[in-house]
Structure formats: C-alpha cells, structure tokens
Design a protein around this motif. Structure first.
Motif, PDB file in Angstrom:
ATOM      1  N   LYS A  47      -1.961 -11.596   0.500  1.00 26.99           N
ATOM      2  CA  LYS A  47      -0.932 -12.369  -0.186  1.00 26.99           C
ATOM      3  C   LYS A  47      -1.278 -13.842  -0.181  1.00 26.99           C
ATOM      4  O   LYS A  47      -1.711 -14.390   0.821  1.00 26.99           O
ATOM      5  CB  LYS A  47       0.431 -12.146   0.476  1.00 26.99           C
ATOM      6  N   SER A  78       5.050 -14.375  -0.399  1.00 20.37           N
ATOM      7  CA  SER A  78       3.710 -14.086   0.066  1.00 20.37           C
ATOM      8  C   SER A  78       3.129 -15.306   0.749  1.00 20.37           C
ATOM      9  O   SER A  78       3.340 -16.427   0.323  1.00 20.37           O
ATOM     10  CB  SER A  78       2.836 -13.686  -1.120  1.00 20.37           C
ATOM     11  N   SER A 145      -2.598 -12.259  -5.513  1.00 23.88           N
ATOM     12  CA  SER A 145      -2.990 -12.769  -4.197  1.00 23.88           C
ATOM     13  C   SER A 145      -3.973 -13.922  -4.295  1.00 23.88           C
ATOM     14  O   SER A 145      -3.949 -14.841  -3.466  1.00 23.88           O
ATOM     15  CB  SER A 145      -3.592 -11.642  -3.356  1.00 23.88           C
ATOM     16  N   ASN A 612       3.171 -15.244  -6.332  1.00 27.90           N
ATOM     17  CA  ASN A 612       3.150 -14.459  -5.098  1.00 27.90           C
ATOM     18  C   ASN A 612       4.487 -13.812  -4.746  1.00 27.90           C
ATOM     19  O   ASN A 612       4.621 -13.184  -3.706  1.00 27.90           O
ATOM     20  CB  ASN A 612       2.721 -15.355  -3.936  1.00 27.90           C
ATOM     21  N   GLY A 642      -2.304  -8.115  -5.269  1.00 24.69           N
ATOM     22  CA  GLY A 642      -2.196  -7.894  -3.838  1.00 24.69           C
ATOM     23  C   GLY A 642      -1.602  -6.585  -3.394  1.00 24.69           C
ATOM     24  O   GLY A 642      -1.715  -6.230  -2.228  1.00 24.69           O
TER      25      GLY A 642
END
Length: 657
Positions: A47, A78, A145, A612, A642
């Motif tokens: 992340k 994240s 990510s 994220n 991610g």
C-alpha cells in the motif's frame, strides 16, 4: 560442485526474469474501453503513501477529504512504501491509450497495468463501481500501491461524515434555502403493507354485514369555505399513530379538492386557490408521461386477497384528488430546518376499519384502519405558508407516487423499492420545473451538492438507519435518474421507466434500451455514469463522453409532446454542470458558507479520493479516485495495484483526461 549448482540456479533465475519481462512486453495491446487482459495472480503490491491536496476533475490537484461511510471496514487508508515485484503475463496488462478511447476496463486479476500513448500532463482517474445489489467491503476493493511516470495523489487521513458531523444521530443543523437545497427536508416513506396484518372474518359474520354494498356512497357537496369533513391525520413524526381531525374545503378545482385541517387558519386563501389552479394545470401533463392513478379502490377481502370496485363505492369524494394541509408529524418549530414536506400513503386506497369489518376482513394493528378511502396526499401547512412555490413542486412529487401505486402495484402487481419510486417523483419535479417556475435551489437540483460530497455513502438504494442517510438517499437516486433522463431521451425514457413491467434497476435498464435501441447492462450504465461524474465534455473531445451537461426536450412530433387546453409543453430538462453549482445554486451556496454544515456539501464536482483509499462500495454505487498526473512525454506509465484478491463484483475503470 556446490559452485556449479549455484551457477545453474543463478542462470535459471536470470532466464526466468528475462522471459517474464518479454512476456509482459509482448502482450497484445488493449485499444478499446472493453475487457482488459485476463489471468491469475497471487501477488499484491505494498500500500502506498502520500500527502493530501485539494481540487476538482478539471485541474491537477487532488481532493483529500473523505466523506466516510457507516461501515466498520470503510475509509481504510493505505500507508507504507512501494516494493519492486516480478510480474508475469498472467497479471500484467497493456493499454495503448488514445484520446478517442480514454476508458480502460481493468480485469480483477490484473495487478499491473502498463499504459502507452501520449498522455503527458493529463490526469488519470479510477472509477470503482458496484453493479450488484449487495455492498462490497472496503477490504475487497482495489487500490494503487505504486506507479512509474505518474505523480500519485494519496489521502493520509479519513473522516466519517456520519460520526464527525453528528449526522448519524440526526443532530446536524442543515441550512434550508428551499425544499431540496435544505437536505433536512424529506418526504415521508410509508411502511410496506407486507409488514402489516389483515385476516378473514368467518363467512357467517361477513354474511350478516349491514353495510350496503355494490353502490356508490353519498358524495360531498363541494362549497369552498363551508364543506367540512373528518379526515385521519398522523399524530407523530413516525406517522405511527393517527387521529381524526375536522377539515374545511378551501378550494375545489377541476381535478382536486384542497382541505385545511382546523387550527392552521393563518394561510392566505389565495395560496389554496393557486394550488388548486396549479394542480389542475399539471394533472393531465403528468399523467401524459407517467400514466394514470387508479380510479379503483380495494374493496371486499376474502381468502387472502382484495377485489376492487369503483372509487365512489367507498369514497365520498369520488375520483377527485384530495390534498390535505396540516402540520405533518406535529413537529413545527420556529426554526424549522428539518421536516416532512408531504407524502402519499396507499392506505387510503383500502377500506377503513369499519368498512373492512362489513366487507369480510379484520385489521390487526394495521394502519389501513385509518384509511380516508379515496385519492389523498398530504402537504405540510407551515412549508406551504412560508414557501408556497416550493410546495407546488411538492404536489407534482406526491402525485407521481399516487400514479406509481396505480400503474405498478394495482395494475401490474409490482412493488417498487423506495429509492426507485423517489427517483421517479424527483424526475417528475425536474420535468415540470420550467412550467411551474421553480428555481434550481427549490428543485431536485438543490440535492446535488450533498450528492457531490457524500455519494460514497449511498448507492441506488434507500437507507433509513439515520436522518443523514435518508436524506442522502434522495440525493443519490436523483443524481443517477437525472443523468439517465438527460443522456437517454428525457421524458420518453422517464415515461417508459414509469409504465413498463419492471421495477428498480431492471426498469431503468429496460427503459433505456427500449427507447434507444440499445442493449446496455447495468454494469455498462454505471460505467458511463461514473465517467459522467468525472468529466465535463468540451467541443475539442474526440470521445463521446456520457454527461449531465445536456439539454433535452420533446419535439412537437413526439407522441408525448403535450398539447391540450391551450398549453404546449415539451417537458424540458436543462443541462447540469456539476462543477459550477456555486453559480446555479448561488443562494444555497451562500447559506452553506455561513453555516456549520458545509462538510455535507460540495459545489465544484464530486468528491475525489486518493489512489490508495479503500472504501465500501454501496449497492449500485461507486468510488471516484483522482489517481495521479502523468509526468513524462512518450514514456510508458506503469501502475501497480495493491489488492491481490479484490471482489469479482467490483468493476474498475482507468480513465485518462
């Protein structure tokens, strides 16, 4: 010998890495916005992290405030650092971006996307949609990510609008410029009759009934200011208890009677006269598009079902529409920022408590025993007194509910969801706005700022667990319906949704396809809708963007074009610019700026989340992401996703603009 084996292992690893790179590099290029490469992967990126910034879809900054949801797993952020991974052909996809094809559908098993094509200084977005009737948990949603040649926009902190603003408990104070700009105002949603109880009496008891059947009851003599009538009205904000009240006829129109319950005599007589005139004018115009309310009433009850009879068998007002004015919910205060504008309750299409006994049945704690036996809907006296123009729009809203009950339920035995029914009523107001002379703030368009800020908390559904979610449900359903109407045929597609033999998303899809000769799925409609919420088209576009920014009206040759009684009406729907609501809703914007409730509203385009962010996606809902800015010219952009096991129900679209 040990060194020999070490050499062989090293050589094998080098060859494998080279083959892996070649396989990804030689994948077929995706040139359309349909299906992307497929495959499987058990690898997920780490992340990402970043800082917050603000902006809208037309610039290069990102919005960092998260409106939040009521899910425990929602709003997950994240953090961490990106990691280098080996990707194989099975989880790597290529997209050759072109301005004529700027949307890419990402397969759920792809964890790496390589984008070629010239897109420097353009913004990359994600639209994450849920074309199902169940929520997708935050942990099952996809996120970015890390990336190459893309400056990522991330969100570091997340707030829950229900908890932080107090909306979940209904304690927030909303500014109220009009019926829809003030989100504290709503329409009462009656309980479903499937939750209520009724039972048969014995044949012997019903046979001894003294009630005169199969004949019309005596009709009232309508004399304005003199004719009086006992009418059941609610006695609390939950509409769970009722009382009989005396009311006086204030205005008698061609199609309606206006009744005022005793105790609310401060309203000018001219308001009632104008309301009757307005209703008479729009009565046939609305029926022309939505269909006709039923002139039948449920009558005898036997063996678990009702039969119907002409309305005047039980109703002393016959086929006239009765509009009853009083303080709905008995909740008026001097600083009225929330409350019910009006409602239609189908209980009035049933026999009351005394007549059901004579007709062979028995109510058991059932609200239908308080039926007024006829065509009735109810308007709040204090809102009518303070903002009569707003309430003229409300009578169009409530009349649609009456029509919907007749067309869908009584004629076709279709039970519509609350969200779909409310969407149709708001589209009725939208469609009649120009004729009634209603301002944008007093029309359903005033609900759009709440949609723009809080859309992630509600999809195409009606959420009733808090006042915030109830009111947001109106905003979300109107936003989608207003786009459908403007994109796919105006009054024609509205009429088809109202009249066809389907309900909810199925009714919407079937109507769009019938009117336009298409075969869209709900998944495809949500894809287009999310793009319309991200992009305002301009004249230089080579891609035909879906849009709210489109006017529609009927031509004189259309079957639904209204010509009668010296009225010609094309049912116009004006274009909506989601990025300039400060101007179109200027009076409302000024009130919001002065209030403490600004966290509920946005006036410059929908809320955009960081790349994220993982959020719950509500049924037929979406999350819109401003992912990053392309930084290099003629260089490939690489995106690493991610989540190695996102929900198969989630549909992710990469959009470059």
């Amino acid at each position: 010998m040990k060194h020999y084996f070490r050499f062989l292992i090293l050589a094998f690893l080098l060859i494998s890495a080279a083959l892996s790179f070649t396989a990804c590099d030689n994948l077929s290029v995706e040139e359309t916005d349909s299906e992307s490469s497929t495959g499987s992967s058990n690898t997920a990126g780490t992340k990402g992290s970043g800082t917050s910034s603000t902006g809208s879809s037309t610039d290069t900054s990102a919005t960092a405030t998260d409106s939040g949801t009521d899910s425990e797993s929602s709003g997950r952020e994240s953090s961490g650092t990106s990691s280098s991974e080996d990707y194989t052909a099975e989880n790597c996809a290529l997209w050759d971006y072109k301005v004529s094809s700027p949307i890419y559908a990402l397969s759920s098993d792809v964890t790496k996307l390589v984008i070629s094509g010239t897109c420097k200084n353009q913004t990359l977005y994600l639209a994450k949609t849920n074309p199902t009737a169940k929520s997708i948990s935050a942990s099952k949603t996809q996120y970015i990510s890390s990336a190459e040649n893309l400056t990522l926009y991330t969100t570091e902190s997340d707030t829950d609008s229900e908890t932080e603003s107090g909306s979940g408990t209904g304690t927030a104070s909303f500014p109220t410029p009009g019926s829809h700009g003030g989100p504290g105002r709503r329409h009462f949603i009656p309980a479903s009759f499937s939750e209520l109880q009724i039972s048969d009496y014995s044949a012997e008891r019903s046979a001894t009934s003294s009630f005169e059947t199969d004949t019309a009851v005596e009709q009232i003599t309508p004399i304005e200011g003199e004719t009086r009538k006992e009418i059941y009205i609610d006695a609390d904000t939950e509409m769970s208890s009722y009382r009989a009240a005396e009311a006086t006829l204030q205005a008698a129109g061609k199609y309606c009677y206006i009744w005022l319950v005793d105790g609310f005599e401060d309203i000018s007589q001219s308001v009632f006269t104008e309301m009757a005139e307005k209703f008479d004018e729009i009565y046939q115009m609305i029926r022309n598009v939505f269909g006709n309310e039923s002139d039948e009433i449920y009558y005898r009850y036997s063996n678990g079902s009702f039969s119907t009879a002409p309305m005047n068998y039980l109703s002393d007002t016959g086929s006239m529409v009765n509009i009853v004015v009083y303080d709905i919910g008995a909740d008026h205060s001097d600083n009225d920022s929330t409350g019910v504008l009006g409602y239609f309750y189908a209980k009035d299409y049933y026999p009351d408590g005394s007549h059901i006994t004579s007709l062979g049945g028995s109510y058991q704690g059932d609200v239908r025993k308080y039926s007024n036996e006829g065509k009735y809907f109810y308007i709040d006296a204090y809102y009518l007194q303070s903002q009569p123009q707003m309430m003229y729009s409300t009578i169009a809203h409530e009349f649609q509910h009456m029509i919907n009950w007749g067309v869908k339920y009584m004629e076709q035995d279709i039970d519509c969801s609350t969200g779909f029914n409310e969407m149709l009523s708001m589209l009725c107001e939208d469609m009649m706005q120009e004729y009634l002379g209603i301002s944008d703030s007093d029309s359903p368009k005033g609900r759009l700022p709440m949609f723009e800020q809080c859309y992630a908390d509600c999809g195409l559904e009606y959420r009733s667990s808090s006042s915030y979610l109830q009111i947001l449900s109106y905003s979300s359903n109107y936003a989608f319906g207003s786009w459908i109407a403007r994109q796919f045929g105006g009054a024609k597609v509205i009429s088809e949704m109202s009249k066809n033999g389907y309900t909810d998303t199925e009714a919407i899809r079937e109507a769009v396809n019938k009117v336009n000769g298409t075969s869209y799925t709900m998944e495809e409609l949500l894809k287009m809708y999310s793009a319309a919420c991200l992009v305002l088209p301009d004249s230089t576009d080579t891609y035909d963007w879906p849009t709210f920014y489109k006017e529609t009206s009927l031509s004189e040759s259309d079957n639904l074009y209204y010509t009668a009684e010296n009225i010609n009406y094309s049912y116009p729907l004006t274009s909506i610019n989601l990025w300039t609501l400060k101007e179109s809703l200027a009076d409302f914007y000024a009130l919001v700026e002065e209030s403490s409730a600004s966290s509920y509203y946005k006036f410059d385009g929908p809320q955009l989340y960081g790349c994220n962010v993982q959020k719950e996606i509500r049924p037929y809902g979406m999350t819109l992401v401003k992912a990053g800015l392309v930084t290099e010219d003629d260089e490939e952009v690489t995106i690493n996703f991610g989540n190695s096991s996102p929900s198969a129900d989630e549909k992710v679209y990469v959009i470059i603009r």
